[in-house]
Design an enzyme around this catalytic site. Structure first.
Site: not given
Ligand SMILES: [Zn+2]
Length: 385
Positions: A81-82, A85
């Site tokens: 998830h990170e 980003h």
């Molecule tokens: Zn996030």
């Protein structure tokens, strides 16, 4: 800053925050794990142990190892998830400072604010979408995984990722959904700060609502609400409220910044030789109605700036006997600011070299006045009304 600047190879790597361990690099940035994570991984292992014993009896201490493996697997999906980003930020030319995994999930620190609403939107939304995709993938995997520990892991992975993905889309900062909302308001109003304030307030509402989560859960499941759920909800609410409040405060500050300038805040400065006594320096300052004292070398060049705090600490009866240089701080480069510095640039200068007093100098380098952090703080507050 332009792109070439940001990508300059001599750019120093951001210092590693205390209490973190570096585990690798993704998208040109350090991946850090905070100390709190290890605590939570241990906790997960202990909490899961009885359930693992149920699914696969007879593992002995191995059930804790399996629990730890679960925790690692879970946080690997948080890392995905990170990383999404980070990769999106890199794609738009932002430098990612670090990716940190901590007990409540993860955080990707990007060096600068987004320059366009579209960048903000995409960088924010890829995270929850990645989690949801991982969750859906795990659901698919669940159907083909034989019963046992592996299936239990896949099940947990599916549930956790779909939950993380969906909850992160809730429109309130500091959640990803809040950044999506900020991008939307920014797009509509053309003002990123208004977007941040709106999404920050929304985040505060979400924080308050999250306190009611255990009651809702109990009503849906038709059980008594559990104390542990209230504790967890409290931790999450505090995390959200603090994050949202910081965003609002920061945005408000930045709204006032363009009006903030050093020159009107300058106090008249008294220039005194470094070897006169403190008492004499104070007398001269009073005589000249000056609000700051700067010590000068025999050739007249400024060498030190008197610290109001150090001056206040010196007993009055010692002042005739101590040289003023004993209460002065050496005027290094960061303590001299051009008198016309203003706005973000002024705040950046103060952040680079935090101090209570600064010497403002004219274009010719001559002392113009003294700027105190206290005066600046007051000016920012006065603007609040
Ligand atoms: Zn996030």
């Amino acid at each position: 800053m332009d792109r070439a600047d940001r990508d300059a190879p001599e750019q120093p790597r951001a210092p590693r925050p205390r209490g973190t361990v570096r585990v690798g690099r993704i998208a040109d940035s350090d991946v850090l794990v905070s100390g709190s994570w290890f605590l939570v991984a241990g906790l997960i292992a202990v909490v899961l142990a009885p359930r693992i014993e149920q699914v696969q009896p007879g593992l002995g201490a191995g059930k804790y190892v399996a629990g730890l493996a679960f925790a690692v697997l879970l946080y690997l999906s948080v890392l995905l998830h990170e990383a999404s980003h980070a990769v999106a930020a890199r794609h738009y030319g932002y430098r990612v400072t670090s990716i940190t995994l901590h007990f409540l999930g993860g955080m990707t620190a990007v060096e600068t604010e987004a320059r366009r609403p579209r960048d903000e939107l995409v960088i924010a939304v890829v995270g929850p979408l990645t989690s949801i995709a991982v969750g859906i993938g795990a659901v698919g995997l669940w159907f083909v995984t034989p019963d046992g520990l592996l299936r239990m892991a896949v099940e947990a992975l599916a549930g956790a990722n779909i939950l993380v993905g969906v909850l992160n889309l809730v429109p309130g900062l500091p959640l990803d959904g809040g950044r999506v909302m900020k991008a939307g308001v920014w797009r509509l109003t053309g003002d990123p700060l208004r977007g941040a304030i709106a999404a920050g307030w929304s985040g505060r509402v979400v924080a308050v609502l999250s306190l009611g989560w255990p009651l809702l859960l109990a009503a849906v499941l038709d059980t008594q609400p559990r104390l542990l759920d209230f504790v967890l909800a409290g931790v999450v609410a505090a995390f959200l409220w603090t994050g949202a409040s910081a965003v609002i405060a920061n945005a408000r500050l930045r709204q006032r910044l363009p009006r903030l300038a050093a020159r009107p805040l300058a106090r008249r400065v008294a220039l005194v030789p470094a070897d006169v006594s403190v008492a004499e320096a104070v007398r001269r300052a009073q005589e000249q109605e000056a609000g700051g004292i700067v010590t000068v070398a025999p050739d007249g060049s400024p060498v030190g700036i008197v610290s109001e705090a150090a001056l206040a600490r010196m007993p009055v009866d010692r002042r005739p006997w101590a040289a003023v240089s004993t209460v002065a701080r050496t005027l290094e480069a960061g303590l001299r600011l051009p008198v016309d510095v203003a706005g973000e640039e002024l705040i950046d200068a103060l952040r680079r070299r935090p101090a209570a007093e600064y010497l403002l100098v004219g274009a010719d380098g001559a002392p113009y006045g003294v700027l105190t952090a206290g005066d600046l703080d007051q000016a920012l507050r006065a603007d609040d009304r």
